[in-house]
Scaffold this motif. Structure first.
Motif, PDB file in Angstrom:
ATOM      1  N   HIS A  17      94.334 -80.995 -42.770  1.00 35.15           N
ATOM      2  CA  HIS A  17      94.953 -80.055 -43.722  1.00 35.15           C
ATOM      3  C   HIS A  17      94.056 -78.848 -43.956  1.00 35.15           C
ATOM      4  O   HIS A  17      94.551 -77.725 -44.163  1.00 35.15           O
ATOM      5  N   ASP A  18      92.732 -79.058 -43.936  1.00 40.38           N
ATOM      6  CA  ASP A  18      91.809 -77.940 -44.117  1.00 40.38           C
ATOM      7  C   ASP A  18      91.935 -76.911 -43.001  1.00 40.38           C
ATOM      8  O   ASP A  18      91.562 -75.745 -43.182  1.00 40.38           O
ATOM      9  N   GLN A  19      92.461 -77.348 -41.868  1.00 37.83           N
ATOM     10  CA  GLN A  19      92.704 -76.431 -40.751  1.00 37.83           C
ATOM     11  C   GLN A  19      94.060 -75.744 -40.851  1.00 37.83           C
ATOM     12  O   GLN A  19      94.452 -75.001 -39.949  1.00 37.83           O
ATOM     13  N   GLY A  20      94.798 -76.038 -41.936  1.00 36.45           N
ATOM     14  CA  GLY A  20      96.115 -75.445 -42.116  1.00 36.45           C
ATOM     15  C   GLY A  20      97.188 -76.078 -41.252  1.00 36.45           C
ATOM     16  O   GLY A  20      98.206 -75.442 -40.949  1.00 36.45           O
ATOM     17  N   ARG A  21      97.017 -77.329 -40.869  1.00 40.39           N
ATOM     18  CA  ARG A  21      97.953 -78.015 -39.986  1.00 40.39           C
ATOM     19  C   ARG A  21      98.500 -79.270 -40.654  1.00 40.39           C
ATOM     20  O   ARG A  21      97.848 -79.887 -41.508  1.00 40.39           O
ATOM     21  N   ASP A  22      99.719 -79.619 -40.250  1.00 36.97           N
ATOM     22  CA  ASP A  22     100.292 -80.888 -40.696  1.00 36.97           C
ATOM     23  C   ASP A  22      99.580 -82.033 -39.982  1.00 36.97           C
ATOM     24  O   ASP A  22      99.170 -81.903 -38.826  1.00 36.97           O
ATOM     25  N   ALA A  23      99.469 -83.161 -40.650  1.00 38.85           N
ATOM     26  CA  ALA A  23      98.886 -84.357 -40.049  1.00 38.85           C
ATOM     27  C   ALA A  23      99.992 -85.368 -39.771  1.00 38.85           C
ATOM     28  O   ALA A  23     100.878 -85.575 -40.606  1.00 38.85           O
ATOM     29  N   VAL A  56     101.024 -80.152 -44.649  1.00 38.37           N
ATOM     30  CA  VAL A  56      99.983 -79.452 -45.378  1.00 38.37           C
ATOM     31  C   VAL A  56     100.602 -78.774 -46.595  1.00 38.37           C
ATOM     32  O   VAL A  56     101.724 -78.256 -46.551  1.00 38.37           O
ATOM     33  N   GLU A  57      99.901 -78.799 -47.696  1.00 38.35           N
ATOM     34  CA  GLU A  57     100.440 -78.200 -48.928  1.00 38.35           C
ATOM     35  C   GLU A  57     100.092 -76.721 -49.006  1.00 38.35           C
ATOM     36  O   GLU A  57      99.049 -76.301 -48.536  1.00 38.35           O
ATOM     37  N   VAL A 114      92.967 -86.916 -42.450  1.00 41.53           N
ATOM     38  CA  VAL A 114      94.128 -86.130 -42.882  1.00 41.53           C
ATOM     39  C   VAL A 114      93.677 -84.916 -43.691  1.00 41.53           C
ATOM     40  O   VAL A 114      94.189 -83.793 -43.513  1.00 41.53           O
ATOM     41  N   VAL A 115      92.711 -85.104 -44.583  1.00 39.72           N
ATOM     42  CA  VAL A 115      92.210 -83.979 -45.379  1.00 39.72           C
ATOM     43  C   VAL A 115      91.594 -82.913 -44.474  1.00 39.72           C
ATOM     44  O   VAL A 115      91.817 -81.710 -44.663  1.00 39.72           O
TER      45      VAL A 115
END
Length: 686
Positions: free
Chosen positions: A623-629, A685-686, A619-620
């Motif tokens: 998120h680092d790719q700028g996408r929702d998981a 993603v935050e 999941v992290v």
């Protein structure tokens, strides 16, 4: 403009399905191979090709030489109307009862997912998009009918059928795709009616169309996204076009004519069947031998027939080895010997043709005992298939999974549990289930009479149909090569085997009717026997149609997987468009990953180590790719355990529907129940 005579109009209309399908595949397949199979490209190139082919090629079909004046033309028009009514009614019924098989459990959903991908993206293979899923070593991209090779995914099966169902997808989305095959099934019925009209007579075409249309396998494969209806159109259509091409005699030295074009179209129709199904290679072997016979007869249609066949087969081989290589590797144990046999047949045909060209063709009709011997031999072969279950029960699937499945069905059906039992010895009885034992008997007698006539050189128009159909019937009944539960196994019969039995049975009914008419004439049409031909025709037709329809009532009254399309839309709406989906349940991964990836259009993979630590890590990275998981599972409990307290999964996909049963020793009846469920949790993603 004056309407063509009735028989000619019937011939032209019934040739259209094969012409249209061939023209589309001839253009669409190269677009897919080039990676530009888009609605715009297909519309610009494909639609004009189909329109031009349908406008020009039928005009080359010659007027039947046996046309018998206005009365016969009127009967041909009546037959055409009846055939069209049957085909349209067939399409309507199958559309009403069409299945919504999108979750991969068997082949239909595999074809549907293949269609969804190429219709949306226009190219193969499918990229894994591993980087958008965190590029974690615990990710798996392979599932049912999807092969993970290096950094891409190759769908199972050949491209031909998806290239056609893509038209429905472009026009109407998932539902449009699912109702395309019913239309193709109806076109198969229309094509078969055209073949019957040519070989038996226009008046018998409606009966043949009706018997095929009401039989369970024809209805069943037409309700799903199977490849069999397309293959049926191409192979039966090849016979139709070959008949028309050979209606006029041309020499090898004659200039190009309409007969040559029709022969090329026939060869192309045959060959393109390989773009749809790789096992068509076996069915085409008699066509190669027939080309040799045409060369020996110095017929000018031989070179264009061979040329069209070569083009179609070449495209089919590229479709297999270029776009479906992992699938062919999976079939290596059976495909390897088939390729060797095909090469041997090609070499043998060349050698035999060269030898007979030089030394002459033997006059087999002069061997007095040969015609009767061939007829008796055909009856003995059918008798052998009939007693085969008593003497040679067949064992050995070569697959533990199939053994377990057969054992499960045996237990459910109350049979002795022998998982290795293939039931191939029952293949002739399978045909009897679906078209009736009366049809099987009529066909057996019909083929005996026809073989005798062909050996005597009385019916040359039957040479190619008998070569192709009898070869396919014999090899298929000997080894169907399919999991033997029904209705599943019936798909192995529907392309050529069942049409062959129906065609031969209808021919025998027509022959018997004419024979009775001759008896009536000898009796000077006296009242006791005056109605005999009509009575025989009605009884024969009723026997075939009613027995064929009787079995179909068992499972044709429900829709399989109904509600899946709506549930799929809900699932896609629940997944954010910029999300990456991680499946944490192996049961869901096998059947649902292609649905999420190909229809919802988001990167999807299975996490083979679904521990809280692995989930957190992936999941992290997403998120680092700028996408929702998004986590997905077929059950809620694993998601609750992995997502943590206070997170409640959503269940957008929830389907309970009828599905086909499985039987081994009796025709299928009733239905089983399919339950499909997908739970998701979204981590934005935050």
């Amino acid at each position: 403009m004056r309407m063509p005579p009735g028989r000619l109009l019937l011939a032209r209309v019934t040739a259209l399905p094969a012409i249209a399908v061939s023209a589309w595949l001839l253009v669409a397949f190269p677009l897919l191979a080039l990676g530009v199979f888009t609605p715009v490209a297909a519309g610009i190139v494909g639609v004009p090709a189909v329109v031009a082919a349908c406008a020009l090629v039928p005009r080359l079909i010659p007027e039947p030489a046996t046309a018998g004046g206005a009365r016969e033309d009127r009967w041909a028009l009546v037959a055409l109307v009846l055939v069209l009514v049957i085909a349209v009614a067939f399409a309507v019924v199958q559309i009403v009862y069409h299945a919504e098989a999108l979750v991969i459990r068997r082949d239909p959903a595999s074809y549907a997912m293949y269609t969804a991908w190429i219709a949306e993206n226009g190219h193969l293979p499918v990229p894994q998009q591993r980087e958008l899923l965190g590029d974690d070593p615990a990710l798996n991209f392979q599932s049912l009918a999807q092969y993970q090779i290096d950094d891409v995914i190759w769908p199972q099966f050949m491209a031909g059928a998806p290239l056609l169902t893509s038209i429905g997808y472009w026009l109407g989305g998932l539902t449009g795709m699912l109702v395309t095959t019913p239309v193709l099934g109806a076109l198969g019925v229309l094509t078969f009616a055209g073949l019957t009209a040519r070989l038996v007579g226009p008046c018998w075409a409606p009966l043949a169309a009706l018997v095929l249309a009401v039989c369970l396998p024809q209805q069943w494969v037409s309700r799903f996204t199977y490849s069999e209806p397309v293959t049926q159109i191409l192979l039966l259509g090849g016979l139709v076009l070959a008949y028309d091409a050979l209606a006029r005699r041309t020499a090898l030295t004659d200039r190009w004519s309409g007969a040559h074009t029709l022969a090329a179209a026939a060869g192309l129709s045959f060959g393109l069947g390989l773009v749809v199904r790789i096992d068509v290679l076996r069915d085409l072997l008699p066509v190669v031998g027939f080309v040799g016979l045409l060369l020996l007869a110095r017929r000018g249609q031989a070179p264009p027939l061979l040329g069209g066949l070569a083009v179609g087969v070449g495209m089919g081989l590229y479709a297999g080895f270029g776009l479906s290589r992992p699938y062919l590797d999976y079939l290596e144990d059976s495909l390897g010997p088939l390729l060797v046999i095909s090469g041997a047949v090609l070499v043998l045909t060349v050698v035999a043709t060269a030898a007979l060209w030089r030394f002459g063709v033997p006059r087999v009709e002069r061997v007095r005992w040969l015609p009767e011997a061939v007829a008796v031999l055909s009856l003995l072969v059918m008798a052998g298939f009939a007693i085969r279950p008593l003497l040679w029960p067949d064992y050995g699937h070569g697959s533990d999974f199939t053994d377990h499945w057969v054992a499960y069905v045996q237990g459910r059906e109350g049979l002795l549990v022998e998982g290795s039992r293939t039931y191939y010895d029952m293949s002739l009885y399978w045909v009897g289930w679906y078209v009736g034992l009366g049809t099987v008997l009529f066909a057996s007698l019909g083929v005996a009479l026809l073989l005798r006539r062909v050996v005597l050189r009385r019916d040359p128009q039957w040479v190619l149909p008998l070569m192709l159909l009898l070869w396919t019937v014999a090899t298929t009944l000997l080894r169907p090569a399919i999991t033997p539960d029904h209705p599943w196994a019936s798909r192995r019969l529907i392309v050529l085997v069942i049409p062959a039995f129906v065609l031969l049975a209808v021919w025998f009914a027509a022959w018997l009717t004419r024979y009775c008419a001759a008896v009536v004439d000898e009796q000077e049409r006296r009242p006791p026997v005056y109605a005999l031909p009509a009575v025989v025709a009605v009884l024969a037709a009723g026997t075939m149609a009613l027995s064929s329809a009787a079995t179909a009532t068992g499972i044709m009254g429900y829709r399989q997987d109904a509600g899946t399309v709506e549930a799929t839309h809900r699932l896609c709406e629940a997944i954010p468009p910029d999300a990456s989906v991680i499946v944490v349940d192996s049961d869901m991964a096998s059947g649902y990953m292609p649905l999420v990836r190909n229809v919802c259009g988001v990167p999807t993979a299975e996490l083979t180590d679904p521990t809280p630590e692995a989930v957190q890590r992936v999941v992290v990275r997403i998120h680092d790719q700028g996408r929702d998981a998004v986590l997905a599972s077929s059950q809620a409990e694993p998601l609750r355990a992995l997502a943590g307290e206070g997170v409640e999964p959503e269940r957008p996909f929830d389907v309970t529907a009828a599905m086909d049963p499985s039987t081994l020793m009796e025709p299928p009846t009733g239905h089983w129940t399919f339950r499909g469920s997908v739970w998701v949790v979204v981590f934005p993603v935050e």
